[in-house]
Design a protein around this motif. Structure first.
Motif, mmCIF file in Angstrom:
data_model
loop_
_atom_site.group_PDB
_atom_site.id
_atom_site.type_symbol
_atom_site.label_atom_id
_atom_site.label_comp_id
_atom_site.label_asym_id
_atom_site.label_seq_id
_atom_site.Cartn_x
_atom_site.Cartn_y
_atom_site.Cartn_z
ATOM 1 N N SER A 45 0.826 -1.200 0.000
ATOM 2 C CA SER A 45 0.000 0.000 0.000
ATOM 3 C C SER A 45 0.861 1.252 0.000
ATOM 4 O O SER A 45 0.553 2.239 -0.684
ATOM 5 C CB SER A 45 -0.937 0.001 1.206
ATOM 6 O OG SER A 45 -1.797 -1.104 1.194
ATOM 7 N N LEU A 49 0.711 3.894 -3.006
ATOM 8 C CA LEU A 49 0.356 5.277 -2.715
ATOM 9 C C LEU A 49 1.444 6.233 -3.196
ATOM 10 O O LEU A 49 1.152 7.289 -3.768
ATOM 11 C CB LEU A 49 0.130 5.449 -1.213
ATOM 12 C CG LEU A 49 -1.273 5.180 -0.679
ATOM 13 C CD1 LEU A 49 -1.268 5.296 0.836
ATOM 14 C CD2 LEU A 49 -2.282 6.125 -1.276
ATOM 15 N N ASN A 53 0.618 8.916 -6.122
ATOM 16 C CA ASN A 53 0.659 10.347 -5.816
ATOM 17 C C ASN A 53 1.733 11.066 -6.630
ATOM 18 O O ASN A 53 1.470 12.107 -7.248
ATOM 19 C CB ASN A 53 0.925 10.550 -4.318
ATOM 20 C CG ASN A 53 -0.273 10.200 -3.475
ATOM 21 O OD1 ASN A 53 -1.405 10.300 -3.915
ATOM 22 N ND2 ASN A 53 -0.038 9.774 -2.246
ATOM 23 N N LEU A 293 -7.022 2.377 -5.001
ATOM 24 C CA LEU A 293 -6.157 2.427 -3.828
ATOM 25 C C LEU A 293 -6.929 2.765 -2.561
ATOM 26 O O LEU A 293 -6.562 2.325 -1.481
ATOM 27 C CB LEU A 293 -5.044 3.452 -4.048
ATOM 28 C CG LEU A 293 -3.936 3.050 -5.006
ATOM 29 C CD1 LEU A 293 -2.957 4.186 -5.184
ATOM 30 C CD2 LEU A 293 -3.215 1.805 -4.495
ATOM 31 N N VAL A 297 -6.177 0.696 0.696
ATOM 32 C CA VAL A 297 -5.506 1.428 1.762
ATOM 33 C C VAL A 297 -6.386 1.498 3.000
ATOM 34 O O VAL A 297 -5.916 1.388 4.132
ATOM 35 C CB VAL A 297 -5.126 2.842 1.272
ATOM 36 C CG1 VAL A 297 -4.675 3.715 2.419
ATOM 37 C CG2 VAL A 297 -4.024 2.749 0.234
ATOM 38 N N LYS A 306 -0.021 6.513 5.175
ATOM 39 C CA LYS A 306 -0.390 7.636 4.305
ATOM 40 C C LYS A 306 0.609 8.779 4.443
ATOM 41 O O LYS A 306 0.982 9.415 3.454
ATOM 42 C CB LYS A 306 -1.798 8.107 4.649
ATOM 43 C CG LYS A 306 -2.879 7.078 4.354
ATOM 44 C CD LYS A 306 -4.241 7.568 4.789
ATOM 45 C CE LYS A 306 -5.302 6.504 4.565
ATOM 46 N NZ LYS A 306 -6.636 6.951 5.036
#
Length: 375
Positions: A45, A49, A53, A293, A297, A306
């Motif tokens: 994850s 991420l 991003n 996601l 997540v 995160k």
């Protein structure tokens, strides 16, 4: 000392990842092998991420600033994005129904009845409000990345934590602890430093109108914060993919309205997919992948993962900006970026609860020994 049964079984610490162990309600201990699976999914994850991003911001910035080919229409990209999300969400809803059906002879008529039971008219109408806001937000982000450096945009967009907290207080009545209140003030200061670094630097910014970019980011933060609180207030127990279908249907209509109102003449003269190439398609893919996601997540990751992804992606985007667009780091920008990342960690930080003191057994032991010593 108290026994483990009274204290509760503590989850084992995993050596595969640098964060706290997985919560006990998600998986069992490391001895059963499920803990390693949980930590592996958290690591996956984190990587996903980070890639999503950093890749999305960098690709959006690149496709909006290159001059070697005709510019694609942002409204058509938003429409393709919403159509892709609708198709993916609808397929996932069907797949869940197909796997969970009791009678294997059920056909399309039974699936239509299932949809009617799941998607009532009231909730579908309520979804039109966040669908409109999300459609406007995506168009605003294209405007922002057309006028701001990618790293400046990403640091400024962390301001959505402020608007989310504000609307959560106004709509949901959520109360913030002292850590969260302080982190929001620190975050406001960090975002202000990032904006000052972009507006006052001597080098001409890559975008033509940096102030317009910051206004677009501010409006996008407001739409994001209000939509999050709105969905949490009205749709708390809905299935994730069912909610995505209800969001995507009106969002697709709003996206088509945006194309018709803003770029209809350009679409009729040069085509709907004008300016599209592999980079534009990859940008839309990263945008759609963000919806996938969220589901994984939410299940496997937490705020620590995160925050790791935010910090790593911001570092990667800053490096890409320096290499591709000759972005020059200033002390004001670096300080503002560090403050925004630290404020995001502070907002999700939960102070450890104070354990109650153990009862003092010495008076009872003294009383017992005193009785034994009596004649």
């Amino acid at each position: 000392q108290m026994s483990d049964s009274k204290l509760g079984a503590q989850p084992s610490v995993c050596v595969l990842c640098p964060w706290p162990p997985c919560p006990p309600h998600r998986h069992s201990t490391m001895a059963s092998g499920r803990g390693e699976e949980c930590c592996s999914m958290r690591l996956i994850s984190l990587v996903c991420l980070f890639v999503q991003n950093a890749g999305l911001v960098t690709l959006m910035r690149y496709t909006r600033t290159r001059r070697d080919r005709p510019m694609f229409l942002a409204t058509t990209a938003v429409m393709v994005d919403e159509f892709s999300k609708l198709s993916l969400s609808f397929f996932t809803v069907w797949l869940h129904w197909y796997r969970s059906r009791e009678d294997k002879k059920q056909g399309i008529d039974d699936f239509v009845r299932h949809l009617r039971r799941q998607f009532d008219v009231r909730s579908s109408l309520l979804m039109a409000v966040p669908a409109l806001l999300y459609t406007v937000q995506k168009n605003l982000l294209y405007v922002a990345l057309s006028n701001l450096d990618a790293c400046v945009y990403q640091a400024a967009y962390t301001g959505k934590h402020i608007t989310t907290a504000l609307f959560s207080y106004l709509i949901l009545g959520k109360q913030l602890n002292h850590w969260q209140k302080g982190s929001l003030l620190v975050l406001m200061f960090g975002v202000a430093l990032v904006q000052i670094s972009q507006l006052t630097e001597s080098r001409k910014p890559t975008g033509d109108h940096p102030l317009l970019g910051f206004v677009a980011v501010a409006l996008a933060c407001c739409t994001s914060g209000f939509s999050s609180a709105y969905l949490e207030y009205f749709i708390k127990k809905a299935d994730y993919w069912g909610k995505q279908v209800q969001l995507a249907v009106p969002a697709l209509l709003f996206a088509f309205a945006g194309v018709a109102s803003q770029d209809w003449s350009a679409v009729m003269s040069s085509g709907f997919f004008q300016g599209y190439d592999e980079f534009v398609v990859l940008t839309i893919f990263f945008e759609v992948a963000g919806g996938l996601l969220v589901a994984s997540v939410t299940k496997y990751a937490d705020s620590i993962v995160k925050n790791f992804a935010i910090a790593l992606s911001l570092t990667a985007v800053t490096a890409a900006s320096a290499l591709i667009w000759d972005f020059q780091l200033s002390s004001t920008f670096v300080l503002g970026t560090v403050i925004t990342v630290g404020a995001a960690y502070m907002y999700n930080y939960t102070p450890p609860a104070k354990e109650p003191p153990l009862p003092d057994k010495r008076p009872r032991e003294q009383e017992r020994t005193g009785r034994l010593q009596e004649p």
